[in-house]
Scaffold this motif. Structure first.
Motif, PDB file in Angstrom:
ATOM      1  N   GLY A  23       0.815  -1.216   0.000  1.00 35.03           N
ATOM      2  CA  GLY A  23       0.000   0.000   0.000  1.00 35.03           C
ATOM      3  C   GLY A  23       0.845   1.261   0.000  1.00 35.03           C
ATOM      4  N   ILE A  24       1.924   1.254   0.769  1.00 32.21           N
ATOM      5  CA  ILE A  24       2.822   2.416   0.801  1.00 32.21           C
ATOM      6  C   ILE A  24       3.417   2.668  -0.579  1.00 32.21           C
ATOM      7  N   ALA A  25       3.902   1.596  -1.213  1.00 38.10           N
ATOM      8  CA  ALA A  25       4.514   1.742  -2.536  1.00 38.10           C
ATOM      9  C   ALA A  25       3.494   2.203  -3.573  1.00 38.10           C
ATOM     10  N   ALA A  26       2.292   1.621  -3.528  1.00 39.68           N
ATOM     11  CA  ALA A  26       1.269   1.952  -4.520  1.00 39.68           C
ATOM     12  C   ALA A  26       0.799   3.397  -4.379  1.00 39.68           C
ATOM     13  N   MET A  27       0.485   3.803  -3.161  1.00 38.59           N
ATOM     14  CA  MET A  27      -0.020   5.157  -2.950  1.00 38.59           C
ATOM     15  C   MET A  27       1.057   6.207  -3.191  1.00 38.59           C
ATOM     16  N   GLY A  28       2.277   5.913  -2.768  1.00 36.20           N
ATOM     17  CA  GLY A  28       3.359   6.870  -2.979  1.00 36.20           C
ATOM     18  C   GLY A  28       3.663   7.081  -4.449  1.00 36.20           C
ATOM     19  N   SER A  29       3.733   5.987  -5.208  1.00 30.37           N
ATOM     20  CA  SER A  29       4.006   6.112  -6.640  1.00 30.37           C
ATOM     21  C   SER A  29       2.830   6.751  -7.372  1.00 30.37           C
ATOM     22  N   ALA A  30       1.610   6.482  -6.910  1.00 32.53           N
ATOM     23  CA  ALA A  30       0.438   7.107  -7.529  1.00 32.53           C
ATOM     24  C   ALA A  30       0.468   8.624  -7.351  1.00 32.53           C
ATOM     25  N   THR A  31       0.896   9.073  -6.175  1.00 30.65           N
ATOM     26  CA  THR A  31       1.002  10.517  -5.934  1.00 30.65           C
ATOM     27  C   THR A  31       1.953  11.168  -6.925  1.00 30.65           C
ATOM     28  N   TRP A  35       0.710  13.926  -9.966  1.00 29.61           N
ATOM     29  CA  TRP A  35       1.222  15.297 -10.021  1.00 29.61           C
ATOM     30  C   TRP A  35       2.105  15.535 -11.241  1.00 29.61           C
ATOM     31  N   LEU A  36       2.794  14.500 -11.710  1.00 30.79           N
ATOM     32  CA  LEU A  36       3.580  14.665 -12.935  1.00 30.79           C
ATOM     33  C   LEU A  36       2.686  14.828 -14.160  1.00 30.79           C
ATOM     34  N   GLN A  37       1.460  14.322 -14.082  1.00 30.89           N
ATOM     35  CA  GLN A  37       0.540  14.408 -15.214  1.00 30.89           C
ATOM     36  C   GLN A  37      -0.233  15.725 -15.270  1.00 30.89           C
ATOM     37  N   LEU A  38      -0.071  16.571 -14.274  1.00 28.87           N
ATOM     38  CA  LEU A  38      -0.828  17.831 -14.243  1.00 28.87           C
ATOM     39  C   LEU A  38      -0.666  18.669 -15.513  1.00 28.87           C
ATOM     40  N   PRO A  39       0.548  18.830 -16.055  1.00 30.57           N
ATOM     41  CA  PRO A  39       0.671  19.647 -17.281  1.00 30.57           C
ATOM     42  C   PRO A  39      -0.045  19.042 -18.486  1.00 30.57           C
ATOM     43  N   ASN A  40      -0.316  17.742 -18.458  1.00 31.92           N
ATOM     44  CA  ASN A  40      -0.946  17.072 -19.596  1.00 31.92           C
ATOM     45  C   ASN A  40      -2.469  17.044 -19.506  1.00 31.92           C
ATOM     46  N   VAL A  41      -3.011  17.605 -18.449  1.00 34.34           N
ATOM     47  CA  VAL A  41      -4.456  17.560 -18.216  1.00 34.34           C
ATOM     48  C   VAL A  41      -5.061  18.926 -18.514  1.00 34.34           C
ATOM     49  N   THR A  42      -6.268  18.917 -19.060  1.00 32.53           N
ATOM     50  CA  THR A  42      -6.979  20.164 -19.317  1.00 32.53           C
ATOM     51  C   THR A  42      -7.072  20.994 -18.045  1.00 32.53           C
ATOM     52  N   LYS A  43      -6.932  22.287 -18.185  1.00 33.13           N
ATOM     53  CA  LYS A  43      -6.864  23.179 -17.030  1.00 33.13           C
ATOM     54  C   LYS A  43      -8.056  23.013 -16.094  1.00 33.13           C
ATOM     55  N   ASN A  44      -9.230  22.743 -16.660  1.00 35.37           N
ATOM     56  CA  ASN A  44     -10.438  22.623 -15.839  1.00 35.37           C
ATOM     57  C   ASN A  44     -10.365  21.460 -14.851  1.00 35.37           C
ATOM     58  N   TYR A  45      -9.531  20.469 -15.163  1.00 33.34           N
ATOM     59  CA  TYR A  45      -9.473  19.276 -14.320  1.00 33.34           C
ATOM     60  C   TYR A  45      -8.213  19.211 -13.462  1.00 33.34           C
ATOM     61  N   ARG A  46      -7.382  20.223 -13.520  1.00 31.42           N
ATOM     62  CA  ARG A  46      -6.124  20.171 -12.772  1.00 31.42           C
ATOM     63  C   ARG A  46      -6.347  20.218 -11.260  1.00 31.42           C
ATOM     64  N   THR A  47      -7.326  20.990 -10.831  1.00 31.74           N
ATOM     65  CA  THR A  47      -7.604  21.042  -9.391  1.00 31.74           C
ATOM     66  C   THR A  47      -8.034  19.675  -8.882  1.00 31.74           C
ATOM     67  N   GLY A  53      -3.907  13.617  -6.007  1.00 29.72           N
ATOM     68  CA  GLY A  53      -2.556  13.433  -5.493  1.00 29.72           C
ATOM     69  C   GLY A  53      -2.462  13.681  -3.996  1.00 29.72           C
ATOM     70  N   ILE A  54      -3.221  14.660  -3.507  1.00 29.46           N
ATOM     71  CA  ILE A  54      -3.235  14.928  -2.063  1.00 29.46           C
ATOM     72  C   ILE A  54      -3.814  13.736  -1.310  1.00 29.46           C
ATOM     73  N   VAL A  55      -4.881  13.153  -1.867  1.00 37.85           N
ATOM     74  CA  VAL A  55      -5.515  11.992  -1.237  1.00 37.85           C
ATOM     75  C   VAL A  55      -4.530  10.827  -1.127  1.00 37.85           C
ATOM     76  N   THR A  56      -3.829  10.535  -2.216  1.00 40.72           N
ATOM     77  CA  THR A  56      -2.883   9.416  -2.173  1.00 40.72           C
ATOM     78  C   THR A  56      -1.672   9.732  -1.300  1.00 40.72           C
ATOM     79  N   LEU A  57      -1.294  11.004  -1.212  1.00 37.31           N
ATOM     80  CA  LEU A  57      -0.196  11.384  -0.317  1.00 37.31           C
ATOM     81  C   LEU A  57      -0.600  11.184   1.142  1.00 37.31           C
ATOM     82  N   ILE A  58      -1.814  11.601   1.480  1.00 30.60           N
ATOM     83  CA  ILE A  58      -2.320  11.385   2.841  1.00 30.60           C
ATOM     84  C   ILE A  58      -2.368   9.893   3.156  1.00 30.60           C
ATOM     85  N   ALA A  59      -2.831   9.111   2.180  1.00 33.21           N
ATOM     86  CA  ALA A  59      -2.901   7.661   2.381  1.00 33.21           C
ATOM     87  C   ALA A  59      -1.508   7.064   2.573  1.00 33.21           C
ATOM     88  N   THR A  60      -0.532   7.555   1.815  1.00 32.64           N
ATOM     89  CA  THR A  60       0.842   7.067   1.965  1.00 32.64           C
ATOM     90  C   THR A  60       1.351   7.307   3.381  1.00 32.64           C
TER      91      THR A  60
END
Length: 202
Positions: A23-31, A35-47, A53-60
């Motif tokens: 779980g630590i590895a999965a959630m940490g890598s997901a975070t 966040w690395l994919q933010l520039p590739n996402v339409t601006k409306n969905y970046r938030t 990413g915050i959710v998976t960071l908290i879970a990590t």
């Protein structure tokens, strides 16, 4: 904290140990991925993706704390090269980390769902507050029942009623929110097609 039962086998202890590590590895890598994919996402969905990413960071973080608490609650030893035995150390296992995690992540996930629905701003703010508070209340009311060592009728009557009253709104939002989003998307597509093909503004 509810006391841990004694008598865990090494296989049971090891399965939990490895699951928490996974779980630590999965959630940490997901975070990192989100966040690395933010520039590739339409601006409306970046938030919304940032919240993911915050959710998976908290879970990590909480998986790490649970992992450490689990490790400290047991001692694993092999005598004379024989089978491993698992014994309680007497240190408490903090099962409250799960509820602290849910108290933060469940409202955030519901807010994320609302954000991707592209609702009017006033409705977005209103639903975010209502569902965020309702889901936090739902999680908070579940914890007292979790830590009870025995199910006693007074305890059940004290916590069950408010808990049952708090969960329908978040659950309905998770169930019907995507359906409403799909309906809004189809209406936008239909409006666009009519405008492009016939010059009709809906």
């Amino acid at each position: 904290m509810a006391p841990l039962p004694d008598g865990f086998s090494y296989a049971e202890w090891n399965a939990t140990y490895n699951a928490l590590s996974f779980g630590i590895a999965a959630m940490g890598s997901a975070t990192i991925f989100f966040w690395l994919q933010l520039p590739n996402v339409t601006k409306n969905y970046r938030t919304a993706l940032t919240i993911t990413g915050i959710v998976t960071l908290i879970a990590t973080y909480h998986y790490i704390r649970i992992f450490n608490s689990w490790s400290e609650a047991f001692t694993v030893a092999s005598k004379d090269g024989g089978d491993y035995t698992v014994k309680l150390t007497g240190a408490p296992f903090n099962d409250g980390y799960r509820y602290v995690d849910w108290l933060l992540t469940v409202p955030l996930l519901l807010i994320e769902l609302i954000l991707v629905m592209k609702l009017p701003q006033a409705e977005t703010v209103s639903l975010s507050w209502k569902l965020g508070l309702a889901s936090a209340l739902m999680v908070a009311l579940g914890y007292p029942g979790e830590i009870q060592e025995a199910l006693r009728p007074p305890c059940m009557s004290r916590w069950a009623t408010p808990l049952l009253m708090s969960w329908p709104r978040p659950c309905l939002a998770c169930s019907f929110g995507p359906l409403r989003l799909r309906s809004l998307q189809w209406r936008r597509v239909a409006s666009c097609c009519l405008t492009k093909s016939w010059g009709v503004a809906s």
